[in-house]
Each structure stands twice: as C-alpha cells, then as structure tokens.
Design a protein around this motif. Structure first.
Motif, PDB file in Angstrom:
ATOM      1  N   TRP A  17       0.864  -1.180   0.000  1.00 51.66           N
ATOM      2  CA  TRP A  17       0.000   0.000   0.000  1.00 51.66           C
ATOM      3  C   TRP A  17       0.907   1.239   0.000  1.00 51.66           C
ATOM      4  CZ3 TRP A  17      -0.764   4.260   3.103  1.00 51.66           C
ATOM      5  CH2 TRP A  17      -1.964   4.950   2.936  1.00 51.66           C
ATOM      6  N   PRO A  18       0.521   2.338  -0.658  1.00 45.40           N
ATOM      7  CA  PRO A  18      -0.773   2.622  -1.274  1.00 45.40           C
ATOM      8  C   PRO A  18      -0.873   2.265  -2.751  1.00 45.40           C
ATOM      9  CG  PRO A  18       0.503   4.637  -1.168  1.00 45.40           C
ATOM     10  CD  PRO A  18       1.353   3.565  -0.520  1.00 45.40           C
ATOM     11  N   MET A  19       0.171   1.718  -3.387  1.00 42.58           N
ATOM     12  CA  MET A  19       0.023   1.307  -4.786  1.00 42.58           C
ATOM     13  C   MET A  19      -0.867   0.076  -4.904  1.00 42.58           C
ATOM     14  SD  MET A  19       3.597   1.869  -6.845  1.00 42.58           S
ATOM     15  CE  MET A  19       2.851   1.243  -8.349  1.00 42.58           C
ATOM     16  N   ASP A 280      10.000 -12.212  -3.584  1.00 41.72           N
ATOM     17  CA  ASP A 280       8.540 -12.294  -3.478  1.00 41.72           C
ATOM     18  C   ASP A 280       7.898 -10.912  -3.472  1.00 41.72           C
ATOM     19  OD1 ASP A 280       9.090 -11.309  -0.940  1.00 41.72           O
ATOM     20  OD2 ASP A 280       7.699 -12.674   0.066  1.00 41.72           O
ATOM     21  N   LEU A 281       8.723  -9.850  -3.537  1.00 37.58           N
ATOM     22  CA  LEU A 281       8.220  -8.476  -3.558  1.00 37.58           C
ATOM     23  C   LEU A 281       7.170  -8.266  -2.470  1.00 37.58           C
ATOM     24  CD1 LEU A 281       7.918  -7.916  -7.421  1.00 37.58           C
ATOM     25  CD2 LEU A 281       9.789  -7.242  -5.906  1.00 37.58           C
ATOM     26  N   GLY A 282       7.473  -8.784  -1.289  1.00 34.83           N
ATOM     27  CA  GLY A 282       6.515  -8.746  -0.193  1.00 34.83           C
ATOM     28  C   GLY A 282       6.522  -7.463   0.603  1.00 34.83           C
ATOM     29  N   SER A 283       7.397  -6.527   0.273  1.00 34.48           N
ATOM     30  CA  SER A 283       7.464  -5.264   1.005  1.00 34.48           C
ATOM     31  C   SER A 283       8.139  -4.231   0.116  1.00 34.48           C
ATOM     32  CB  SER A 283       8.263  -5.430   2.305  1.00 34.48           C
ATOM     33  OG  SER A 283       9.634  -5.659   2.008  1.00 34.48           O
ATOM     34  N   TRP A 284       8.054  -2.962   0.518  1.00 32.48           N
ATOM     35  CA  TRP A 284       8.732  -1.912  -0.247  1.00 32.48           C
ATOM     36  C   TRP A 284      10.242  -2.075  -0.197  1.00 32.48           C
ATOM     37  CZ3 TRP A 284       6.441   0.237  -3.917  1.00 32.48           C
ATOM     38  CH2 TRP A 284       5.088   0.550  -3.859  1.00 32.48           C
ATOM     39  N   ASP A 285      10.754  -2.659   0.870  1.00 38.89           N
ATOM     40  CA  ASP A 285      12.190  -2.915   0.943  1.00 38.89           C
ATOM     41  C   ASP A 285      12.608  -3.922  -0.131  1.00 38.89           C
ATOM     42  OD1 ASP A 285      14.694  -2.397   2.239  1.00 38.89           O
ATOM     43  OD2 ASP A 285      14.588  -4.403   3.104  1.00 38.89           O
ATOM     44  N   ALA A 286      11.753  -4.928  -0.367  1.00 39.21           N
ATOM     45  CA  ALA A 286      12.046  -5.915  -1.411  1.00 39.21           C
ATOM     46  C   ALA A 286      11.992  -5.281  -2.792  1.00 39.21           C
ATOM     47  CB  ALA A 286      11.057  -7.076  -1.317  1.00 39.21           C
ATOM     48  N   VAL A 287      11.068  -4.339  -3.005  1.00 47.49           N
ATOM     49  CA  VAL A 287      11.000  -3.636  -4.286  1.00 47.49           C
ATOM     50  C   VAL A 287      12.264  -2.796  -4.487  1.00 47.49           C
ATOM     51  CG1 VAL A 287       9.723  -1.933  -5.643  1.00 47.49           C
ATOM     52  CG2 VAL A 287       8.487  -3.618  -4.254  1.00 47.49           C
ATOM     53  N   TRP A 288      12.668  -2.095  -3.433  1.00 46.64           N
ATOM     54  CA  TRP A 288      13.919  -1.322  -3.481  1.00 46.64           C
ATOM     55  C   TRP A 288      15.092  -2.230  -3.838  1.00 46.64           C
ATOM     56  CZ3 TRP A 288      18.221  -2.126  -0.353  1.00 46.64           C
ATOM     57  CH2 TRP A 288      19.240  -1.155  -0.427  1.00 46.64           C
ATOM     58  N   ASP A 289      15.141  -3.401  -3.225  1.00 44.32           N
ATOM     59  CA  ASP A 289      16.253  -4.329  -3.450  1.00 44.32           C
ATOM     60  C   ASP A 289      16.265  -4.850  -4.889  1.00 44.32           C
ATOM     61  OD1 ASP A 289      18.476  -5.875  -2.264  1.00 44.32           O
ATOM     62  OD2 ASP A 289      17.216  -7.606  -2.711  1.00 44.32           O
ATOM     63  N   ALA A 290      15.087  -4.977  -5.518  1.00 43.61           N
ATOM     64  CA  ALA A 290      15.010  -5.573  -6.858  1.00 43.61           C
ATOM     65  C   ALA A 290      15.321  -4.591  -7.978  1.00 43.61           C
ATOM     66  CB  ALA A 290      13.620  -6.164  -7.074  1.00 43.61           C
ATOM     67  N   SER A 344      13.229  -0.056   7.561  1.00 43.74           N
ATOM     68  CA  SER A 344      13.276  -1.166   8.515  1.00 43.74           C
ATOM     69  C   SER A 344      11.901  -1.520   9.061  1.00 43.74           C
ATOM     70  CB  SER A 344      14.206  -0.817   9.682  1.00 43.74           C
ATOM     71  OG  SER A 344      13.671   0.256  10.447  1.00 43.74           O
ATOM     72  N   ARG A 345      10.879  -0.705   8.765  1.00 42.73           N
ATOM     73  CA  ARG A 345       9.548  -0.934   9.318  1.00 42.73           C
ATOM     74  C   ARG A 345       8.513  -1.284   8.245  1.00 42.73           C
ATOM     75  NH1 ARG A 345       8.294   1.448  14.090  1.00 42.73           N
ATOM     76  NH2 ARG A 345       6.380   0.199  13.847  1.00 42.73           N
ATOM     77  N   VAL A 346       8.949  -1.541   7.013  1.00 40.09           N
ATOM     78  CA  VAL A 346       7.976  -1.719   5.934  1.00 40.09           C
ATOM     79  C   VAL A 346       7.138  -2.990   6.090  1.00 40.09           C
ATOM     80  CG1 VAL A 346       9.178  -0.318   4.229  1.00 40.09           C
ATOM     81  CG2 VAL A 346       9.793  -2.732   4.486  1.00 40.09           C
ATOM     82  N   GLN A 347       7.604  -3.961   6.875  1.00 40.64           N
ATOM     83  CA  GLN A 347       6.781  -5.147   7.125  1.00 40.64           C
ATOM     84  C   GLN A 347       5.528  -4.795   7.915  1.00 40.64           C
ATOM     85  OE1 GLN A 347       7.024  -8.141   5.941  1.00 40.64           O
ATOM     86  NE2 GLN A 347       9.046  -8.108   4.997  1.00 40.64           N
TER      87      GLN A 347
END
Length: 479
Positions: A17-19, A280-290, A344-347
């Motif tokens: 969220w919010p996308m 798994d793109l499960g958080s914004w941190d994962a999107v940043w990492d990808a 660090s809090r995106v989960q």
C-alpha cells in the motif's frame, strides 16, 4: 511431457500500500516496469526448452472481483489463458486444486508448474533450468518446490530445511519453517542447511489431487464438486460457488507440503535450488532491493529528486517528490494517499492499512482511479453535494442500464462518441456536446466507436456513494 503453467493471482498485497490495494492488488501493477507482475509471470515459461516439456496454455486462478482486469491484461499481452474464477477466497491450496482439476479435464495428466503472480525473477533462463530439473522429479511422482539459497538472514520469508541429497543440487525436504526471528534466521543462514521457500511448486496434476484427497478430504471433495458443477462463459471458467464455499481455507504449505514427510505412502517432497534473482516483492524494501540504484543507493520512480539522500526509495505517480537529507526511507505518492516509512519498518505497512480500514477510510481498499470491465473512472473532485469524475469507456464498452435514487448526472464528452440511453430516448453525443440525466431516470452509456470515449461526469445530489445504483441489464453479468 506436457506442462501446464498455473498462475495463482488471488492475493491482496497490502504490504505494498498505497500502490497495491484490495480492489487493485500488486499482481496487477507494474511495480518493476511497464508490465504488471501478472503479465511478467504468465510469460515466464515462454521459450521453455521443448525437450524438457511442451508448455500448454497457462491456467490463471483469480478472484471474481479481479477477473475483468486480469483478462484485459492477458489480452493486452497476447496471452491465451484459461481463467478460473474463485467464487470466494480460500487461499492457495484450494486454488491449486481447482487448477489441477482443470489441467486434467482434457484427459491429459499434465505436470503443473504453480507460480504466484506477484513474484520477481531476474534471470528467466536460470528459472527455466530449475523448473526443468524439478520436472524430472515430478515425472517420478514427487511434489517439487524451488528453494532459494539465502543471501541474508531475512525474517520475511519462510524457510525449508534441506534433507537427503538427491543429486544435481536437489534435496529431499527436511521440514518447513515459518518466518523466523532475526537470531534464528541468522543461524539458518550460517548453517547452510536452509533455503528460502519460493512458493513455486511443480507436480503432476493427478499426484496433487491424490495427495489432497488423502490429507485434506473435505477440501478435495469441495473443490472437485465445484469443478464438476462449473461452467464456462465469456472467457471464464466459474466453479460451482456453493460447493467451493464448503472448502477449508488453507495454504499449500500448511495443507500439504508440511505433512509430506510424516507419511511414507504420500508423494515425496523435493526441493530444487533456484538461483535466478528471485524476490517475493513482499514489502517496499524488497522492491527497493530488486531495482537498479544510483551511486547513493537510492531508487527513484516517476518525478523524484534526491538531495543528500542515501539508501532510499521514492515513487511518484504524479506530483514531484523531493527527498532531502534522508536515509533508509520509503516514500510512495499516489493520487489519493502518500506513504512515508522507515525501510526497517515496511513489514508493518499491513498493520497500518488495517488501522486505516478501521477508520472506514476508502483509501485502504480502493484507488481514486477505479477499473471497470468497460473501462475506468477517476473521481477527480468532490464536495458535500457534488462529485466530478473522468470516465473512459473502451471501444465497444457499455455501462449497465441503471438508475440512481439520490443523484442526477451531467455528462460532457471530451473525446470520442457516446451512445446515450435516457428513459425512452436514445441519441449520440460527440466531442464538446453534453446531456443531463435526471434523478430516478434509467440510463446507459455506450462507446460505439473505435477510439476510447472520454467524458466528464458531474454528479449532484444528497447521496453520492457507488451503492446508489439499480442495474436492470448488464453485459458483464453484474445485474
């Protein structure tokens, strides 16, 4: 050997969220590029080596509320898929059971390659090599999954403990471990005996059905009855709703995979390594990492400016986002909501969304721009007794024949041609022409042309919510 790709597209993705929102979840969004994650996933088996298996048309399992957008995106990608519509959500195990029954419906016992619709794979060739290895085990009657050798002690993933070595990097599955605490995740990484659980499964359709029948008889009976009662129409296969509602709701891991090792009569569980840049793109941190980063570790998408910022992610869907002197921050701007979070809090974004939903705010579940089978509308302004929408109708699209008890509507055509039904009248409107729909009068809007129809709708009245609608006839089965 025939392979049946199965794409499980029923998630909600509230951590993005919010996308990503309930009515338009992350698999339908271009998180990493112009194509949606669904489109990218369905194409992932393209070019699979013929000697390793002949790939049939994919089976896509999605929710009823997303079926039209799913079909539209598949058509836009030139993909001829079989779309199975879940009447209600029952998690991934019943979804895969419906797909396996579909894969067997033509009399062929295909090997199912089940993939979540919302994951990322950087190296598709490496992915296909892992699938080819897993197919060999599936041919021998195993239920195979892909495990990702971990690169960090991530607490957001499930883990698989490796069992007996089988050769070519594959192992028997030792056991599944849910998302561990940080200290335990670090121990798993150091041991080299645990891989991340990718959620990708490769199994012969008949083996999956037999295993579910043994381990989850109520689920098997409900899904098979629902499939037998199902019907195909308008490009969708609809299982029997009442039967499917009787199925227990459970994930593939809980319902089946975690139980395989305890019963020698069941199919063996095998894990094959996947080293292909999986996320798994499960958080914004994962999107940043990808995504690719600048020299300071920042990722910018859309109208973004960084100044003295490091290791941050910023996404803009319209307005300029300027980040000054920040570190490890996520900023996501959409038309109706802005998220600012520590990486660090995106989960915890899911918890935040639940709080917003508890306040009955519409931004928790819906975007300002709402997709419909005929096109979309964008609520661009509103007040106490008025609302302004920009409406776009696809060529050949037609809204339902309907009326409203509490609002009147003014329509102004911006571009294209509109065919308007108003009471007993029917007439055409072209660019810069307008009409008025009085309160309580039946009406319908259609686009008879070959170009999109765009118009501005001004609603006025005492009640303007979407539930003030009575449908008399609808092309898309919503009446």
């Amino acid at each position: 050997m025939r392979l049946a790709p199965v794409v499980l597209a029923g998630g909600s993705g509230s951590r993005l969220w919010p996308m990503s929102r309930e009515q338009y979840p992350k698999q339908l969004i271009g998180l990493l590029g112009p194509d949606s994650l669904l489109q990218t996933t369905v194409r992932r088996m393209n070019g699979f080596p013929a000697e390793a298996g002949v790939v049939s048309a994919p089976i896509v399992v999605c929710g009823d509320e997303h079926r039209f957008v799913t079909a539209e995106q598949l058509r836009a990608s030139g993909i001829d898929a079989r779309i199975v519509v879940e009447p209600v959500r029952r998690d991934t195990a019943p979804a895969l059971t419906l797909a396996a029954a579909t894969a067997c419906a033509d009399g062929e016992d295909a090997i199912v390659v089940a993939m979540p619709a919302d994951h990322a794979i950087a190296d598709v060739s490496a992915f296909q090599r892992s699938i080819a290895l897993a197919v060999l085990h599936a041919q021998d009657g195993a239920i195979a999954t892909l495990g990702v050798p971990p690169t960090r002690p991530d607490t957001g993933f499930g883990y698989i403990k490796l069992g007996t070595v089988l050769g070519a990097g594959a192992h028997r599955i030792g056991r599944f471990v849910e998302k561990p605490a940080a200290e335990l995740a670090a121990q798993y990484l150091a041991s080299g005996q645990y891989w991340w659980n990718s959620g990708i499964f490769i199994v012969r359709a008949s083996v999956w059905l037999a295993t579910v029948k043994t381990l989850q008889p109520a689920m098997y009976d409900a899904c098979m009855l629902a499939h037998a009662q199902g019907a195909t129409g308008d490009g969708f296969f609809r299982p029997g709703a009442d039967a499917f509602r009787q199925s227990p709701s459970d994930s593939i891991d809980y319902a089946v995979m975690e139980r395989l090792g305890s019963n020698e009569a069941l199919a063996p569980g095998v894990v094959v390594p996947l080293e292909a840049g999986w996320s798994d793109l499960g958080s914004w941190d994962a999107v940043w990492d990808a995504l690719d980063k600048d020299a300071d570790g920042n990722v910018a998408r859309g109208r973004v400016v960084f100044e003295d910022a490091t290791s941050s992610f910023a996404h803009s869907e319209g307005r300029l986002v300027a980040c000054l002197g920040v570190t490890n921050v996520v900023v996501v701007e959409t038309a109706d909501a802005v998220l600012v979070a520590d990486r660090s809090r995106v989960q915890d974004v899911k918890r935040l969304v639940n709080r917003i939903r508890g306040q009955q705010a519409p931004e928790a579940d819906a975007h300002r721009k709402v997709r419909r089978p005929w096109g979309h509308y964008d609520a661009i302004d509103h007040g106490e007794r008025f609302q302004v929408k920009r409406i776009v109708v696809h060529p050949g699209g037609r809204l339902s024949l309907q009326l409203h008890y509490h609002r009147a509507e003014h329509w102004i055509v911006v571009s294209g041609t509109a065919l308007v039904t108003r009471g007993d009248e029917q007439f055409m409107l072209s660019e810069n022409q307008s009409t008025f729909i009085p309160l309580g009068v039946t009406h319908r809007l259609e686009n008879p042309g070959k170009l999109p129809l765009e118009l501005i709708e001004v609603q006025s009245g005492s009640y303007l919510d979407e539930d003030d609608i009575v449908r008399f006839d609808d092309t898309y089965g919503r009446a």
